[in-house]
Scaffold this active site. Structure first.
Site, PDB file in Angstrom:
ATOM      1  N   GLY A  46       0.788  -1.226   0.000  1.00  7.16           N
ATOM      2  CA  GLY A  46       0.000   0.000   0.000  1.00  7.16           C
ATOM      3  C   GLY A  46       0.820   1.276   0.000  1.00  7.16           C
ATOM      4  N   CYS A  54     -28.174  -8.561 -16.730  1.00  7.67           N
ATOM      5  CA  CYS A  54     -27.545  -8.271 -18.022  1.00  7.67           C
ATOM      6  C   CYS A  54     -28.480  -8.709 -19.147  1.00  7.67           C
ATOM      7  CB  CYS A  54     -26.200  -9.014 -18.122  1.00  7.67           C
ATOM      8  SG  CYS A  54     -25.505  -8.949 -19.794  1.00  7.67           S
ATOM      9  N   CYS A  83     -26.511 -11.840 -21.110  1.00  8.05           N
ATOM     10  CA  CYS A  83     -26.228 -13.152 -20.501  1.00  8.05           C
ATOM     11  C   CYS A  83     -27.084 -13.415 -19.275  1.00  8.05           C
ATOM     12  CB  CYS A  83     -24.742 -13.264 -20.145  1.00  8.05           C
ATOM     13  SG  CYS A  83     -24.289 -12.362 -18.648  1.00  8.05           S
ATOM     14  N   CYS A 112     -23.260  -6.501 -19.208  1.00 11.04           N
ATOM     15  CA  CYS A 112     -22.045  -6.692 -18.414  1.00 11.04           C
ATOM     16  C   CYS A 112     -20.937  -5.775 -18.920  1.00 11.04           C
ATOM     17  CB  CYS A 112     -21.530  -8.123 -18.555  1.00 11.04           C
ATOM     18  SG  CYS A 112     -22.554  -9.347 -17.765  1.00 11.04           S
ATOM     19  N   CYS A 138     -19.123 -12.079 -19.842  1.00  7.47           N
ATOM     20  CA  CYS A 138     -20.431 -12.103 -20.489  1.00  7.47           C
ATOM     21  C   CYS A 138     -20.414 -13.097 -21.653  1.00  7.47           C
ATOM     22  CB  CYS A 138     -20.776 -10.695 -20.980  1.00  7.47           C
ATOM     23  SG  CYS A 138     -22.482 -10.466 -21.489  1.00  7.47           S
TER      24      CYS A 138
END
Lengths: 279, 357, 201
Positions: free
Chosen positions: A30, A239, A242, A264, A270
């Site tokens: 980080g 979606c 899909c 998506c 997808c």
């Protein structure tokens, strides 16, 4: 593969410098390691940090996937993939499962990542405290002291004003319980995928000349409050292609009468689902 | 049925083809040569070399041709090429005191050794469009006499320094840092600040310098000297141990002289602001010298409260390759982040409406 | 550069500097991001005495003129000095706290980890990376590791380290985010122990 330039464009000294910065970044999860960012043949702000990290990491055995907004076929993703195909001759793929290195702008794939994979995030502004304090000299001190009170105050002001934390992307996280980190402008929907991920996550900010990292199996906690726990976006729709109700959806405007549909954002996910459904 | 947009690859190829077509323009018009650009658009070449930080007229001319004359794009091209060049060593500091002078003016002294040499300058042109230039093959004006550069011309600041009236400048003994290899840390030394300013965008420096003259800064500058001409570049190869001449470059140097009150330990003396560009870059060199002096405020114990005196503000925002990239990256898709914002704003509006009922 | 070696008696570096450096880096990256994992070294150059091939490969892959290198007294032999100077161009430093990289070939007589550059609170990345040459990575005292990069826990049992070494590592971790990062170079293998790793018990 084009000749006249070194493997993956960068010279060996530059790659060593980048590699040393990456190793320090991994050792201090980080923390933003300053590095001697080079001028790349692509514009600053368009992934020069991610490209330098990928160029330092990638080898002939790798298989590279590049996504922008979750999709492999957006123009900037195509352009970066071509850059590496041209300068490093590496194999490329659109399949998340097959990739060993995934360079991304703004998304984490929906398909879970696995051990041995490396995510490379393109980062525009690496400093999570930048909007609160424009000076590098000050924010560096704040990190040294782990003085992150200002960020909590900012988020709490959101709650006071809107009833929610209004940050929806680039949502700040605490890494390994120590460093406040910008996850890059991914939607907060993707934040939970960073926590204890089996993959190594590397972040490159070229213009700002910083590299940082989250090793595998490292705690990545999105900042929140007991009475306002962190939550991700949800859609009422599935979606349209899909049928997924699990993925991040892009809104597509279909006419100017308010017509819209949701699909998506992750094109590989997808497509794979549609293939399974025999479409 | 909706189908996700495909074909990014083809779109990119087409965009490049269209660009090439636009760049060439009407094919019945003769194509520009690099020599023409070098010879006839020399100041554009100079700017690209300076901010691109590569002294190579031919490459800068190529960059300008490739960028259709867009200076910032040309600077970017040259910078990206520069990154890949191997480094053989660092030259000795160039001696501008030994310059073969083509232009030299001082606003501080009426006359001085070496004299005032006006040289090629737009300063006293009346800005009237010259329609004779529009007709190709206009006759060349002949130069009456060229006495420039015959007599030694010591730098004005050296003259002042011999009398102790101006602070010393660095002796150039330490190898300066290089912000293209190491990231900038703050506070940055003057070597790195000057490197940053030399590469910095001319327009940005010009505006900052101007602001420092209008009260956003505490500078009271005199153009001590501006000189332009050719200087030798020398390198000391490890295996030889002495300097050899590796070529000649044209540079413009500006030394600004500024007030300084002095302190308990230092008697009052003038202070310096320094600007240097490749080729002819007088506007840039002067702006750079003003901003250099402004950035020294803290070192000289002055209050630093104005933009031109703020190291982080100036050094982080001076580079036009960085700035241009980041401003223009907003063209890239941000669908996902925008979708996140849409979701949030709709939710907040819904809750707002519910609360109002 | 390798063509020069037979004439000067200098050992060659990597056969394929570009590919070998990349492979070696990936091995180090794996070792550092999964502390305690024993990683097989992908390239093993011929090493000058008293370096083992993994230690030599680490130096070749990571060090150059920008990284001051500290060699422990045992490693300060002409063959090793010529090797690192020629192949990496790194300045050699006397004081361990001046080093970007340190190479310990005789762990038993090494200085404590606190003698190296520990970085600062504002720039913890400026600390030394210490390469410790060991005869093996298992069979020594088993340490239980926890922290970033480790799923539940990992075990590392590097051999023939000074008795105080474990305490040094614990003290080093206590300085986090400051502290050195360790790379163990064993025959054919390497392992990493970044400052972020906690040693239990």
């Amino acid at each position: 593969m084009s000749t006249g330039y070194n493997f993956a464009y960068l010279d060996e000294q530059t790659k060593r410098m980048l590699r040393r910065a990456i190793l320090k970044a991994v050792a201090i999860p980080g923390y933003q390691v300053p590095f001697g960012s080079r001028e790349m043949p692509l514009p600053y702000g368009w992934g020069t940090g991610g490209i330098q990290v990928t160029a330092a990491v990638i080898g002939a055995d790798d298989r590279l996937k590049v996504i922008d907004q979750g999709a492999d076929d957006t123009t900037n993703a195509v352009s970066i993939r071509r850059f590496f195909a041209r300068t490093a001759g590496v194999a490329t793929t659109e399949k998340t499962r097959e990739a060993t290195v995934i360079q991304t702008r703004h998304r984490i794939p929906e398909t879970p990542l696995s051990e041995g994979q490396i995510m490379v995030y393109q980062v525009p502004i690496p400093e999570p405290l930048r909007w609160l304090e424009p000076r590098e000299t000050e924010t560096r001190k704040m990190h040294a002291l782990a003085d992150y009170g200002a960020m909590h105050v900012k988020l709490y002001e959101d709650i006071a004003r809107f009833g929610h934390i209004a940050t929806t992307y680039d949502y700040p996280v605490l890494v390994g319980g120590r460093y406040l980190m910008r996850p890059s402008p991914i939607p907060k929907f993707d934040n939970p995928k960073m926590d204890n991920s089996p993959a190594l996550q590397l972040f490159g900010a070229g213009r700002e000349k910083r590299i940082y990292a989250v090793p595998p199996y490292t705690s990545v906690k999105s900042l929140d409050f007991e009475d306002h726990p962190f939550e991700v976006q949800r859609w009422d729709q599935a979606c349209a292609l899909c049928g997924s109700t699990e993925s991040f959806l892009d809104e597509v405007v279909t006419d100017d009468q308010g017509g819209r549909m949701y699909v998506c954002s992750d094109s590989d996910y997808c497509g794979e689902r549609r293939q399974e459904q025999g479409q | 049925m909706y189908v996700a947009v495909k074909g990014g690859e083809k779109a990119i190829d087409n965009a490049h083809a269209l660009l090439a077509e636009d760049r060439r323009g009407d094919e019945t018009i003769p194509e520009l040569t690099l020599t023409q650009i070098d010879q006839q658009l020399g100041l554009a070449v100079d700017r690209v070399m300076t901010e691109g930080s590569v002294y190579d007229r031919e490459l800068a001319a190529l960059a300008l041709k490739q960028a259709q004359g867009d200076a910032v794009e040309a600077i970017f091209l040259l910078r990206a090429y520069r990154t890949t060049l191997p480094r053989f060593g660092a030259s000795q500091p160039v001696d501008t005191g030994a310059m073969a002078i083509r232009r030299r003016i001082s606003a501080a002294f009426k006359d001085l050794p070496g004299g005032q040499v006006l040289g090629p300058t737009y300063d006293y042109t009346h800005r009237l469009l010259d329609f004779a230039l529009a007709a190709e093959g206009a006759p060349r004006a002949s130069v009456e006499s060229a006495e420039a550069g015959l007599e030694p011309a010591p730098r004005v600041t050296d003259v002042l320094h011999h009398q102790g009236l101006i602070e010393p400048s660095g002796n150039g003994a330490d190898l300066p840092g290089d912000l293209t290899r190491q990231p900038l840390n703050f506070p940055a030394g003057r070597d790195l600040r000057l490197q940053n300013l030399a590469r910095g965008d001319e327009g940005f420096l010009l505006a900052l310098a101007y602001s420092s003259q209008r009260g956003y800064g505490n500078t009271h500058p005199f153009a001590g000297e501006i000189r332009m001409g050719e200087v030798a570049v020398e390198l000391v190869p490890e295996e030889l141990g002495f300097a050899i001449d590796i070529g000649t470059i044209t540079v413009t140097e500006c030394q600004m002289i500024n007030q300084f009150k002095g302190s308990k330990d230092i008697p009052p003396q003038f202070t310096r602001g320094y600007g240097l560009t490749f080729g002819q870059g007088e506007r840039k060199a002067m702006a750079m010298a003003l901003v250099d002096r402004s950035l020294r405020a803290e070192d000289l114990g002055e209050q630093a409260t104005n933009p031109a005196q703020d190291q982080e503000f100036v050094l982080y925002h001076s580079d036009n390759v960085e700035a241009s990239g980041f401003v223009q990256h907003l063209k890239l898709p941000h669908y996902v982040d925008f979708q996140s914002e849409l979701e949030m704003i709709r939710r907040l509006r819904r809750e707002n409406a519910e609360a109002a009922q | 550069m390798n063509a020069l070696a037979p004439q000067t008696g200098l050992l060659p570096g990597f056969n394929d500097p570009v590919a070998d450096s990349q492979k070696m880096f990936r091995a180090v990256l794996e070792a550092m991001s999964r502390p305690g994992t024993i990683v097989t070294a992908p390239v093993l150059p011929v090493a000058p005495q008293p370096l083992n091939p993994v230690a030599a490969a680490l130096i070749l892959a990571l060090a150059d003129y920008e990284t001051p290198l500290w060699l422990d007294p045992a490693a300060r032999q002409p063959a090793a000095i010529d090797y690192v100077r020629f192949h990496c161009g790194c300045p050699l430093v006397e004081a361990p706290d001046q080093a970007g990289f340190a190479l310990v070939t005789d762990a038993k007589s090494m200085p404590p980890l606190s003698a190296f550059h520990l970085g600062s609170d504002e720039y913890p990345d400026r600390s030394t990376t210490v390469i410790v040459q060991v005869p093996h990575l298992d069979g020594g005292e088993a340490w239980r590791l926890k922290g970033p990069g480790i799923r539940d826990q990992a075990i590392l049992a590097a051999g023939q380290l000074p008795s105080a070494f474990k305490a040094w590592v614990q003290d080093n971790h206590a300085l986090f985010p400051r502290g050195v990062d360790l790379l163990f170079a064993a025959p054919g293998q390497l392992a990493g122990l970044p400052r972020s790793t906690l040693l239990e018990g």
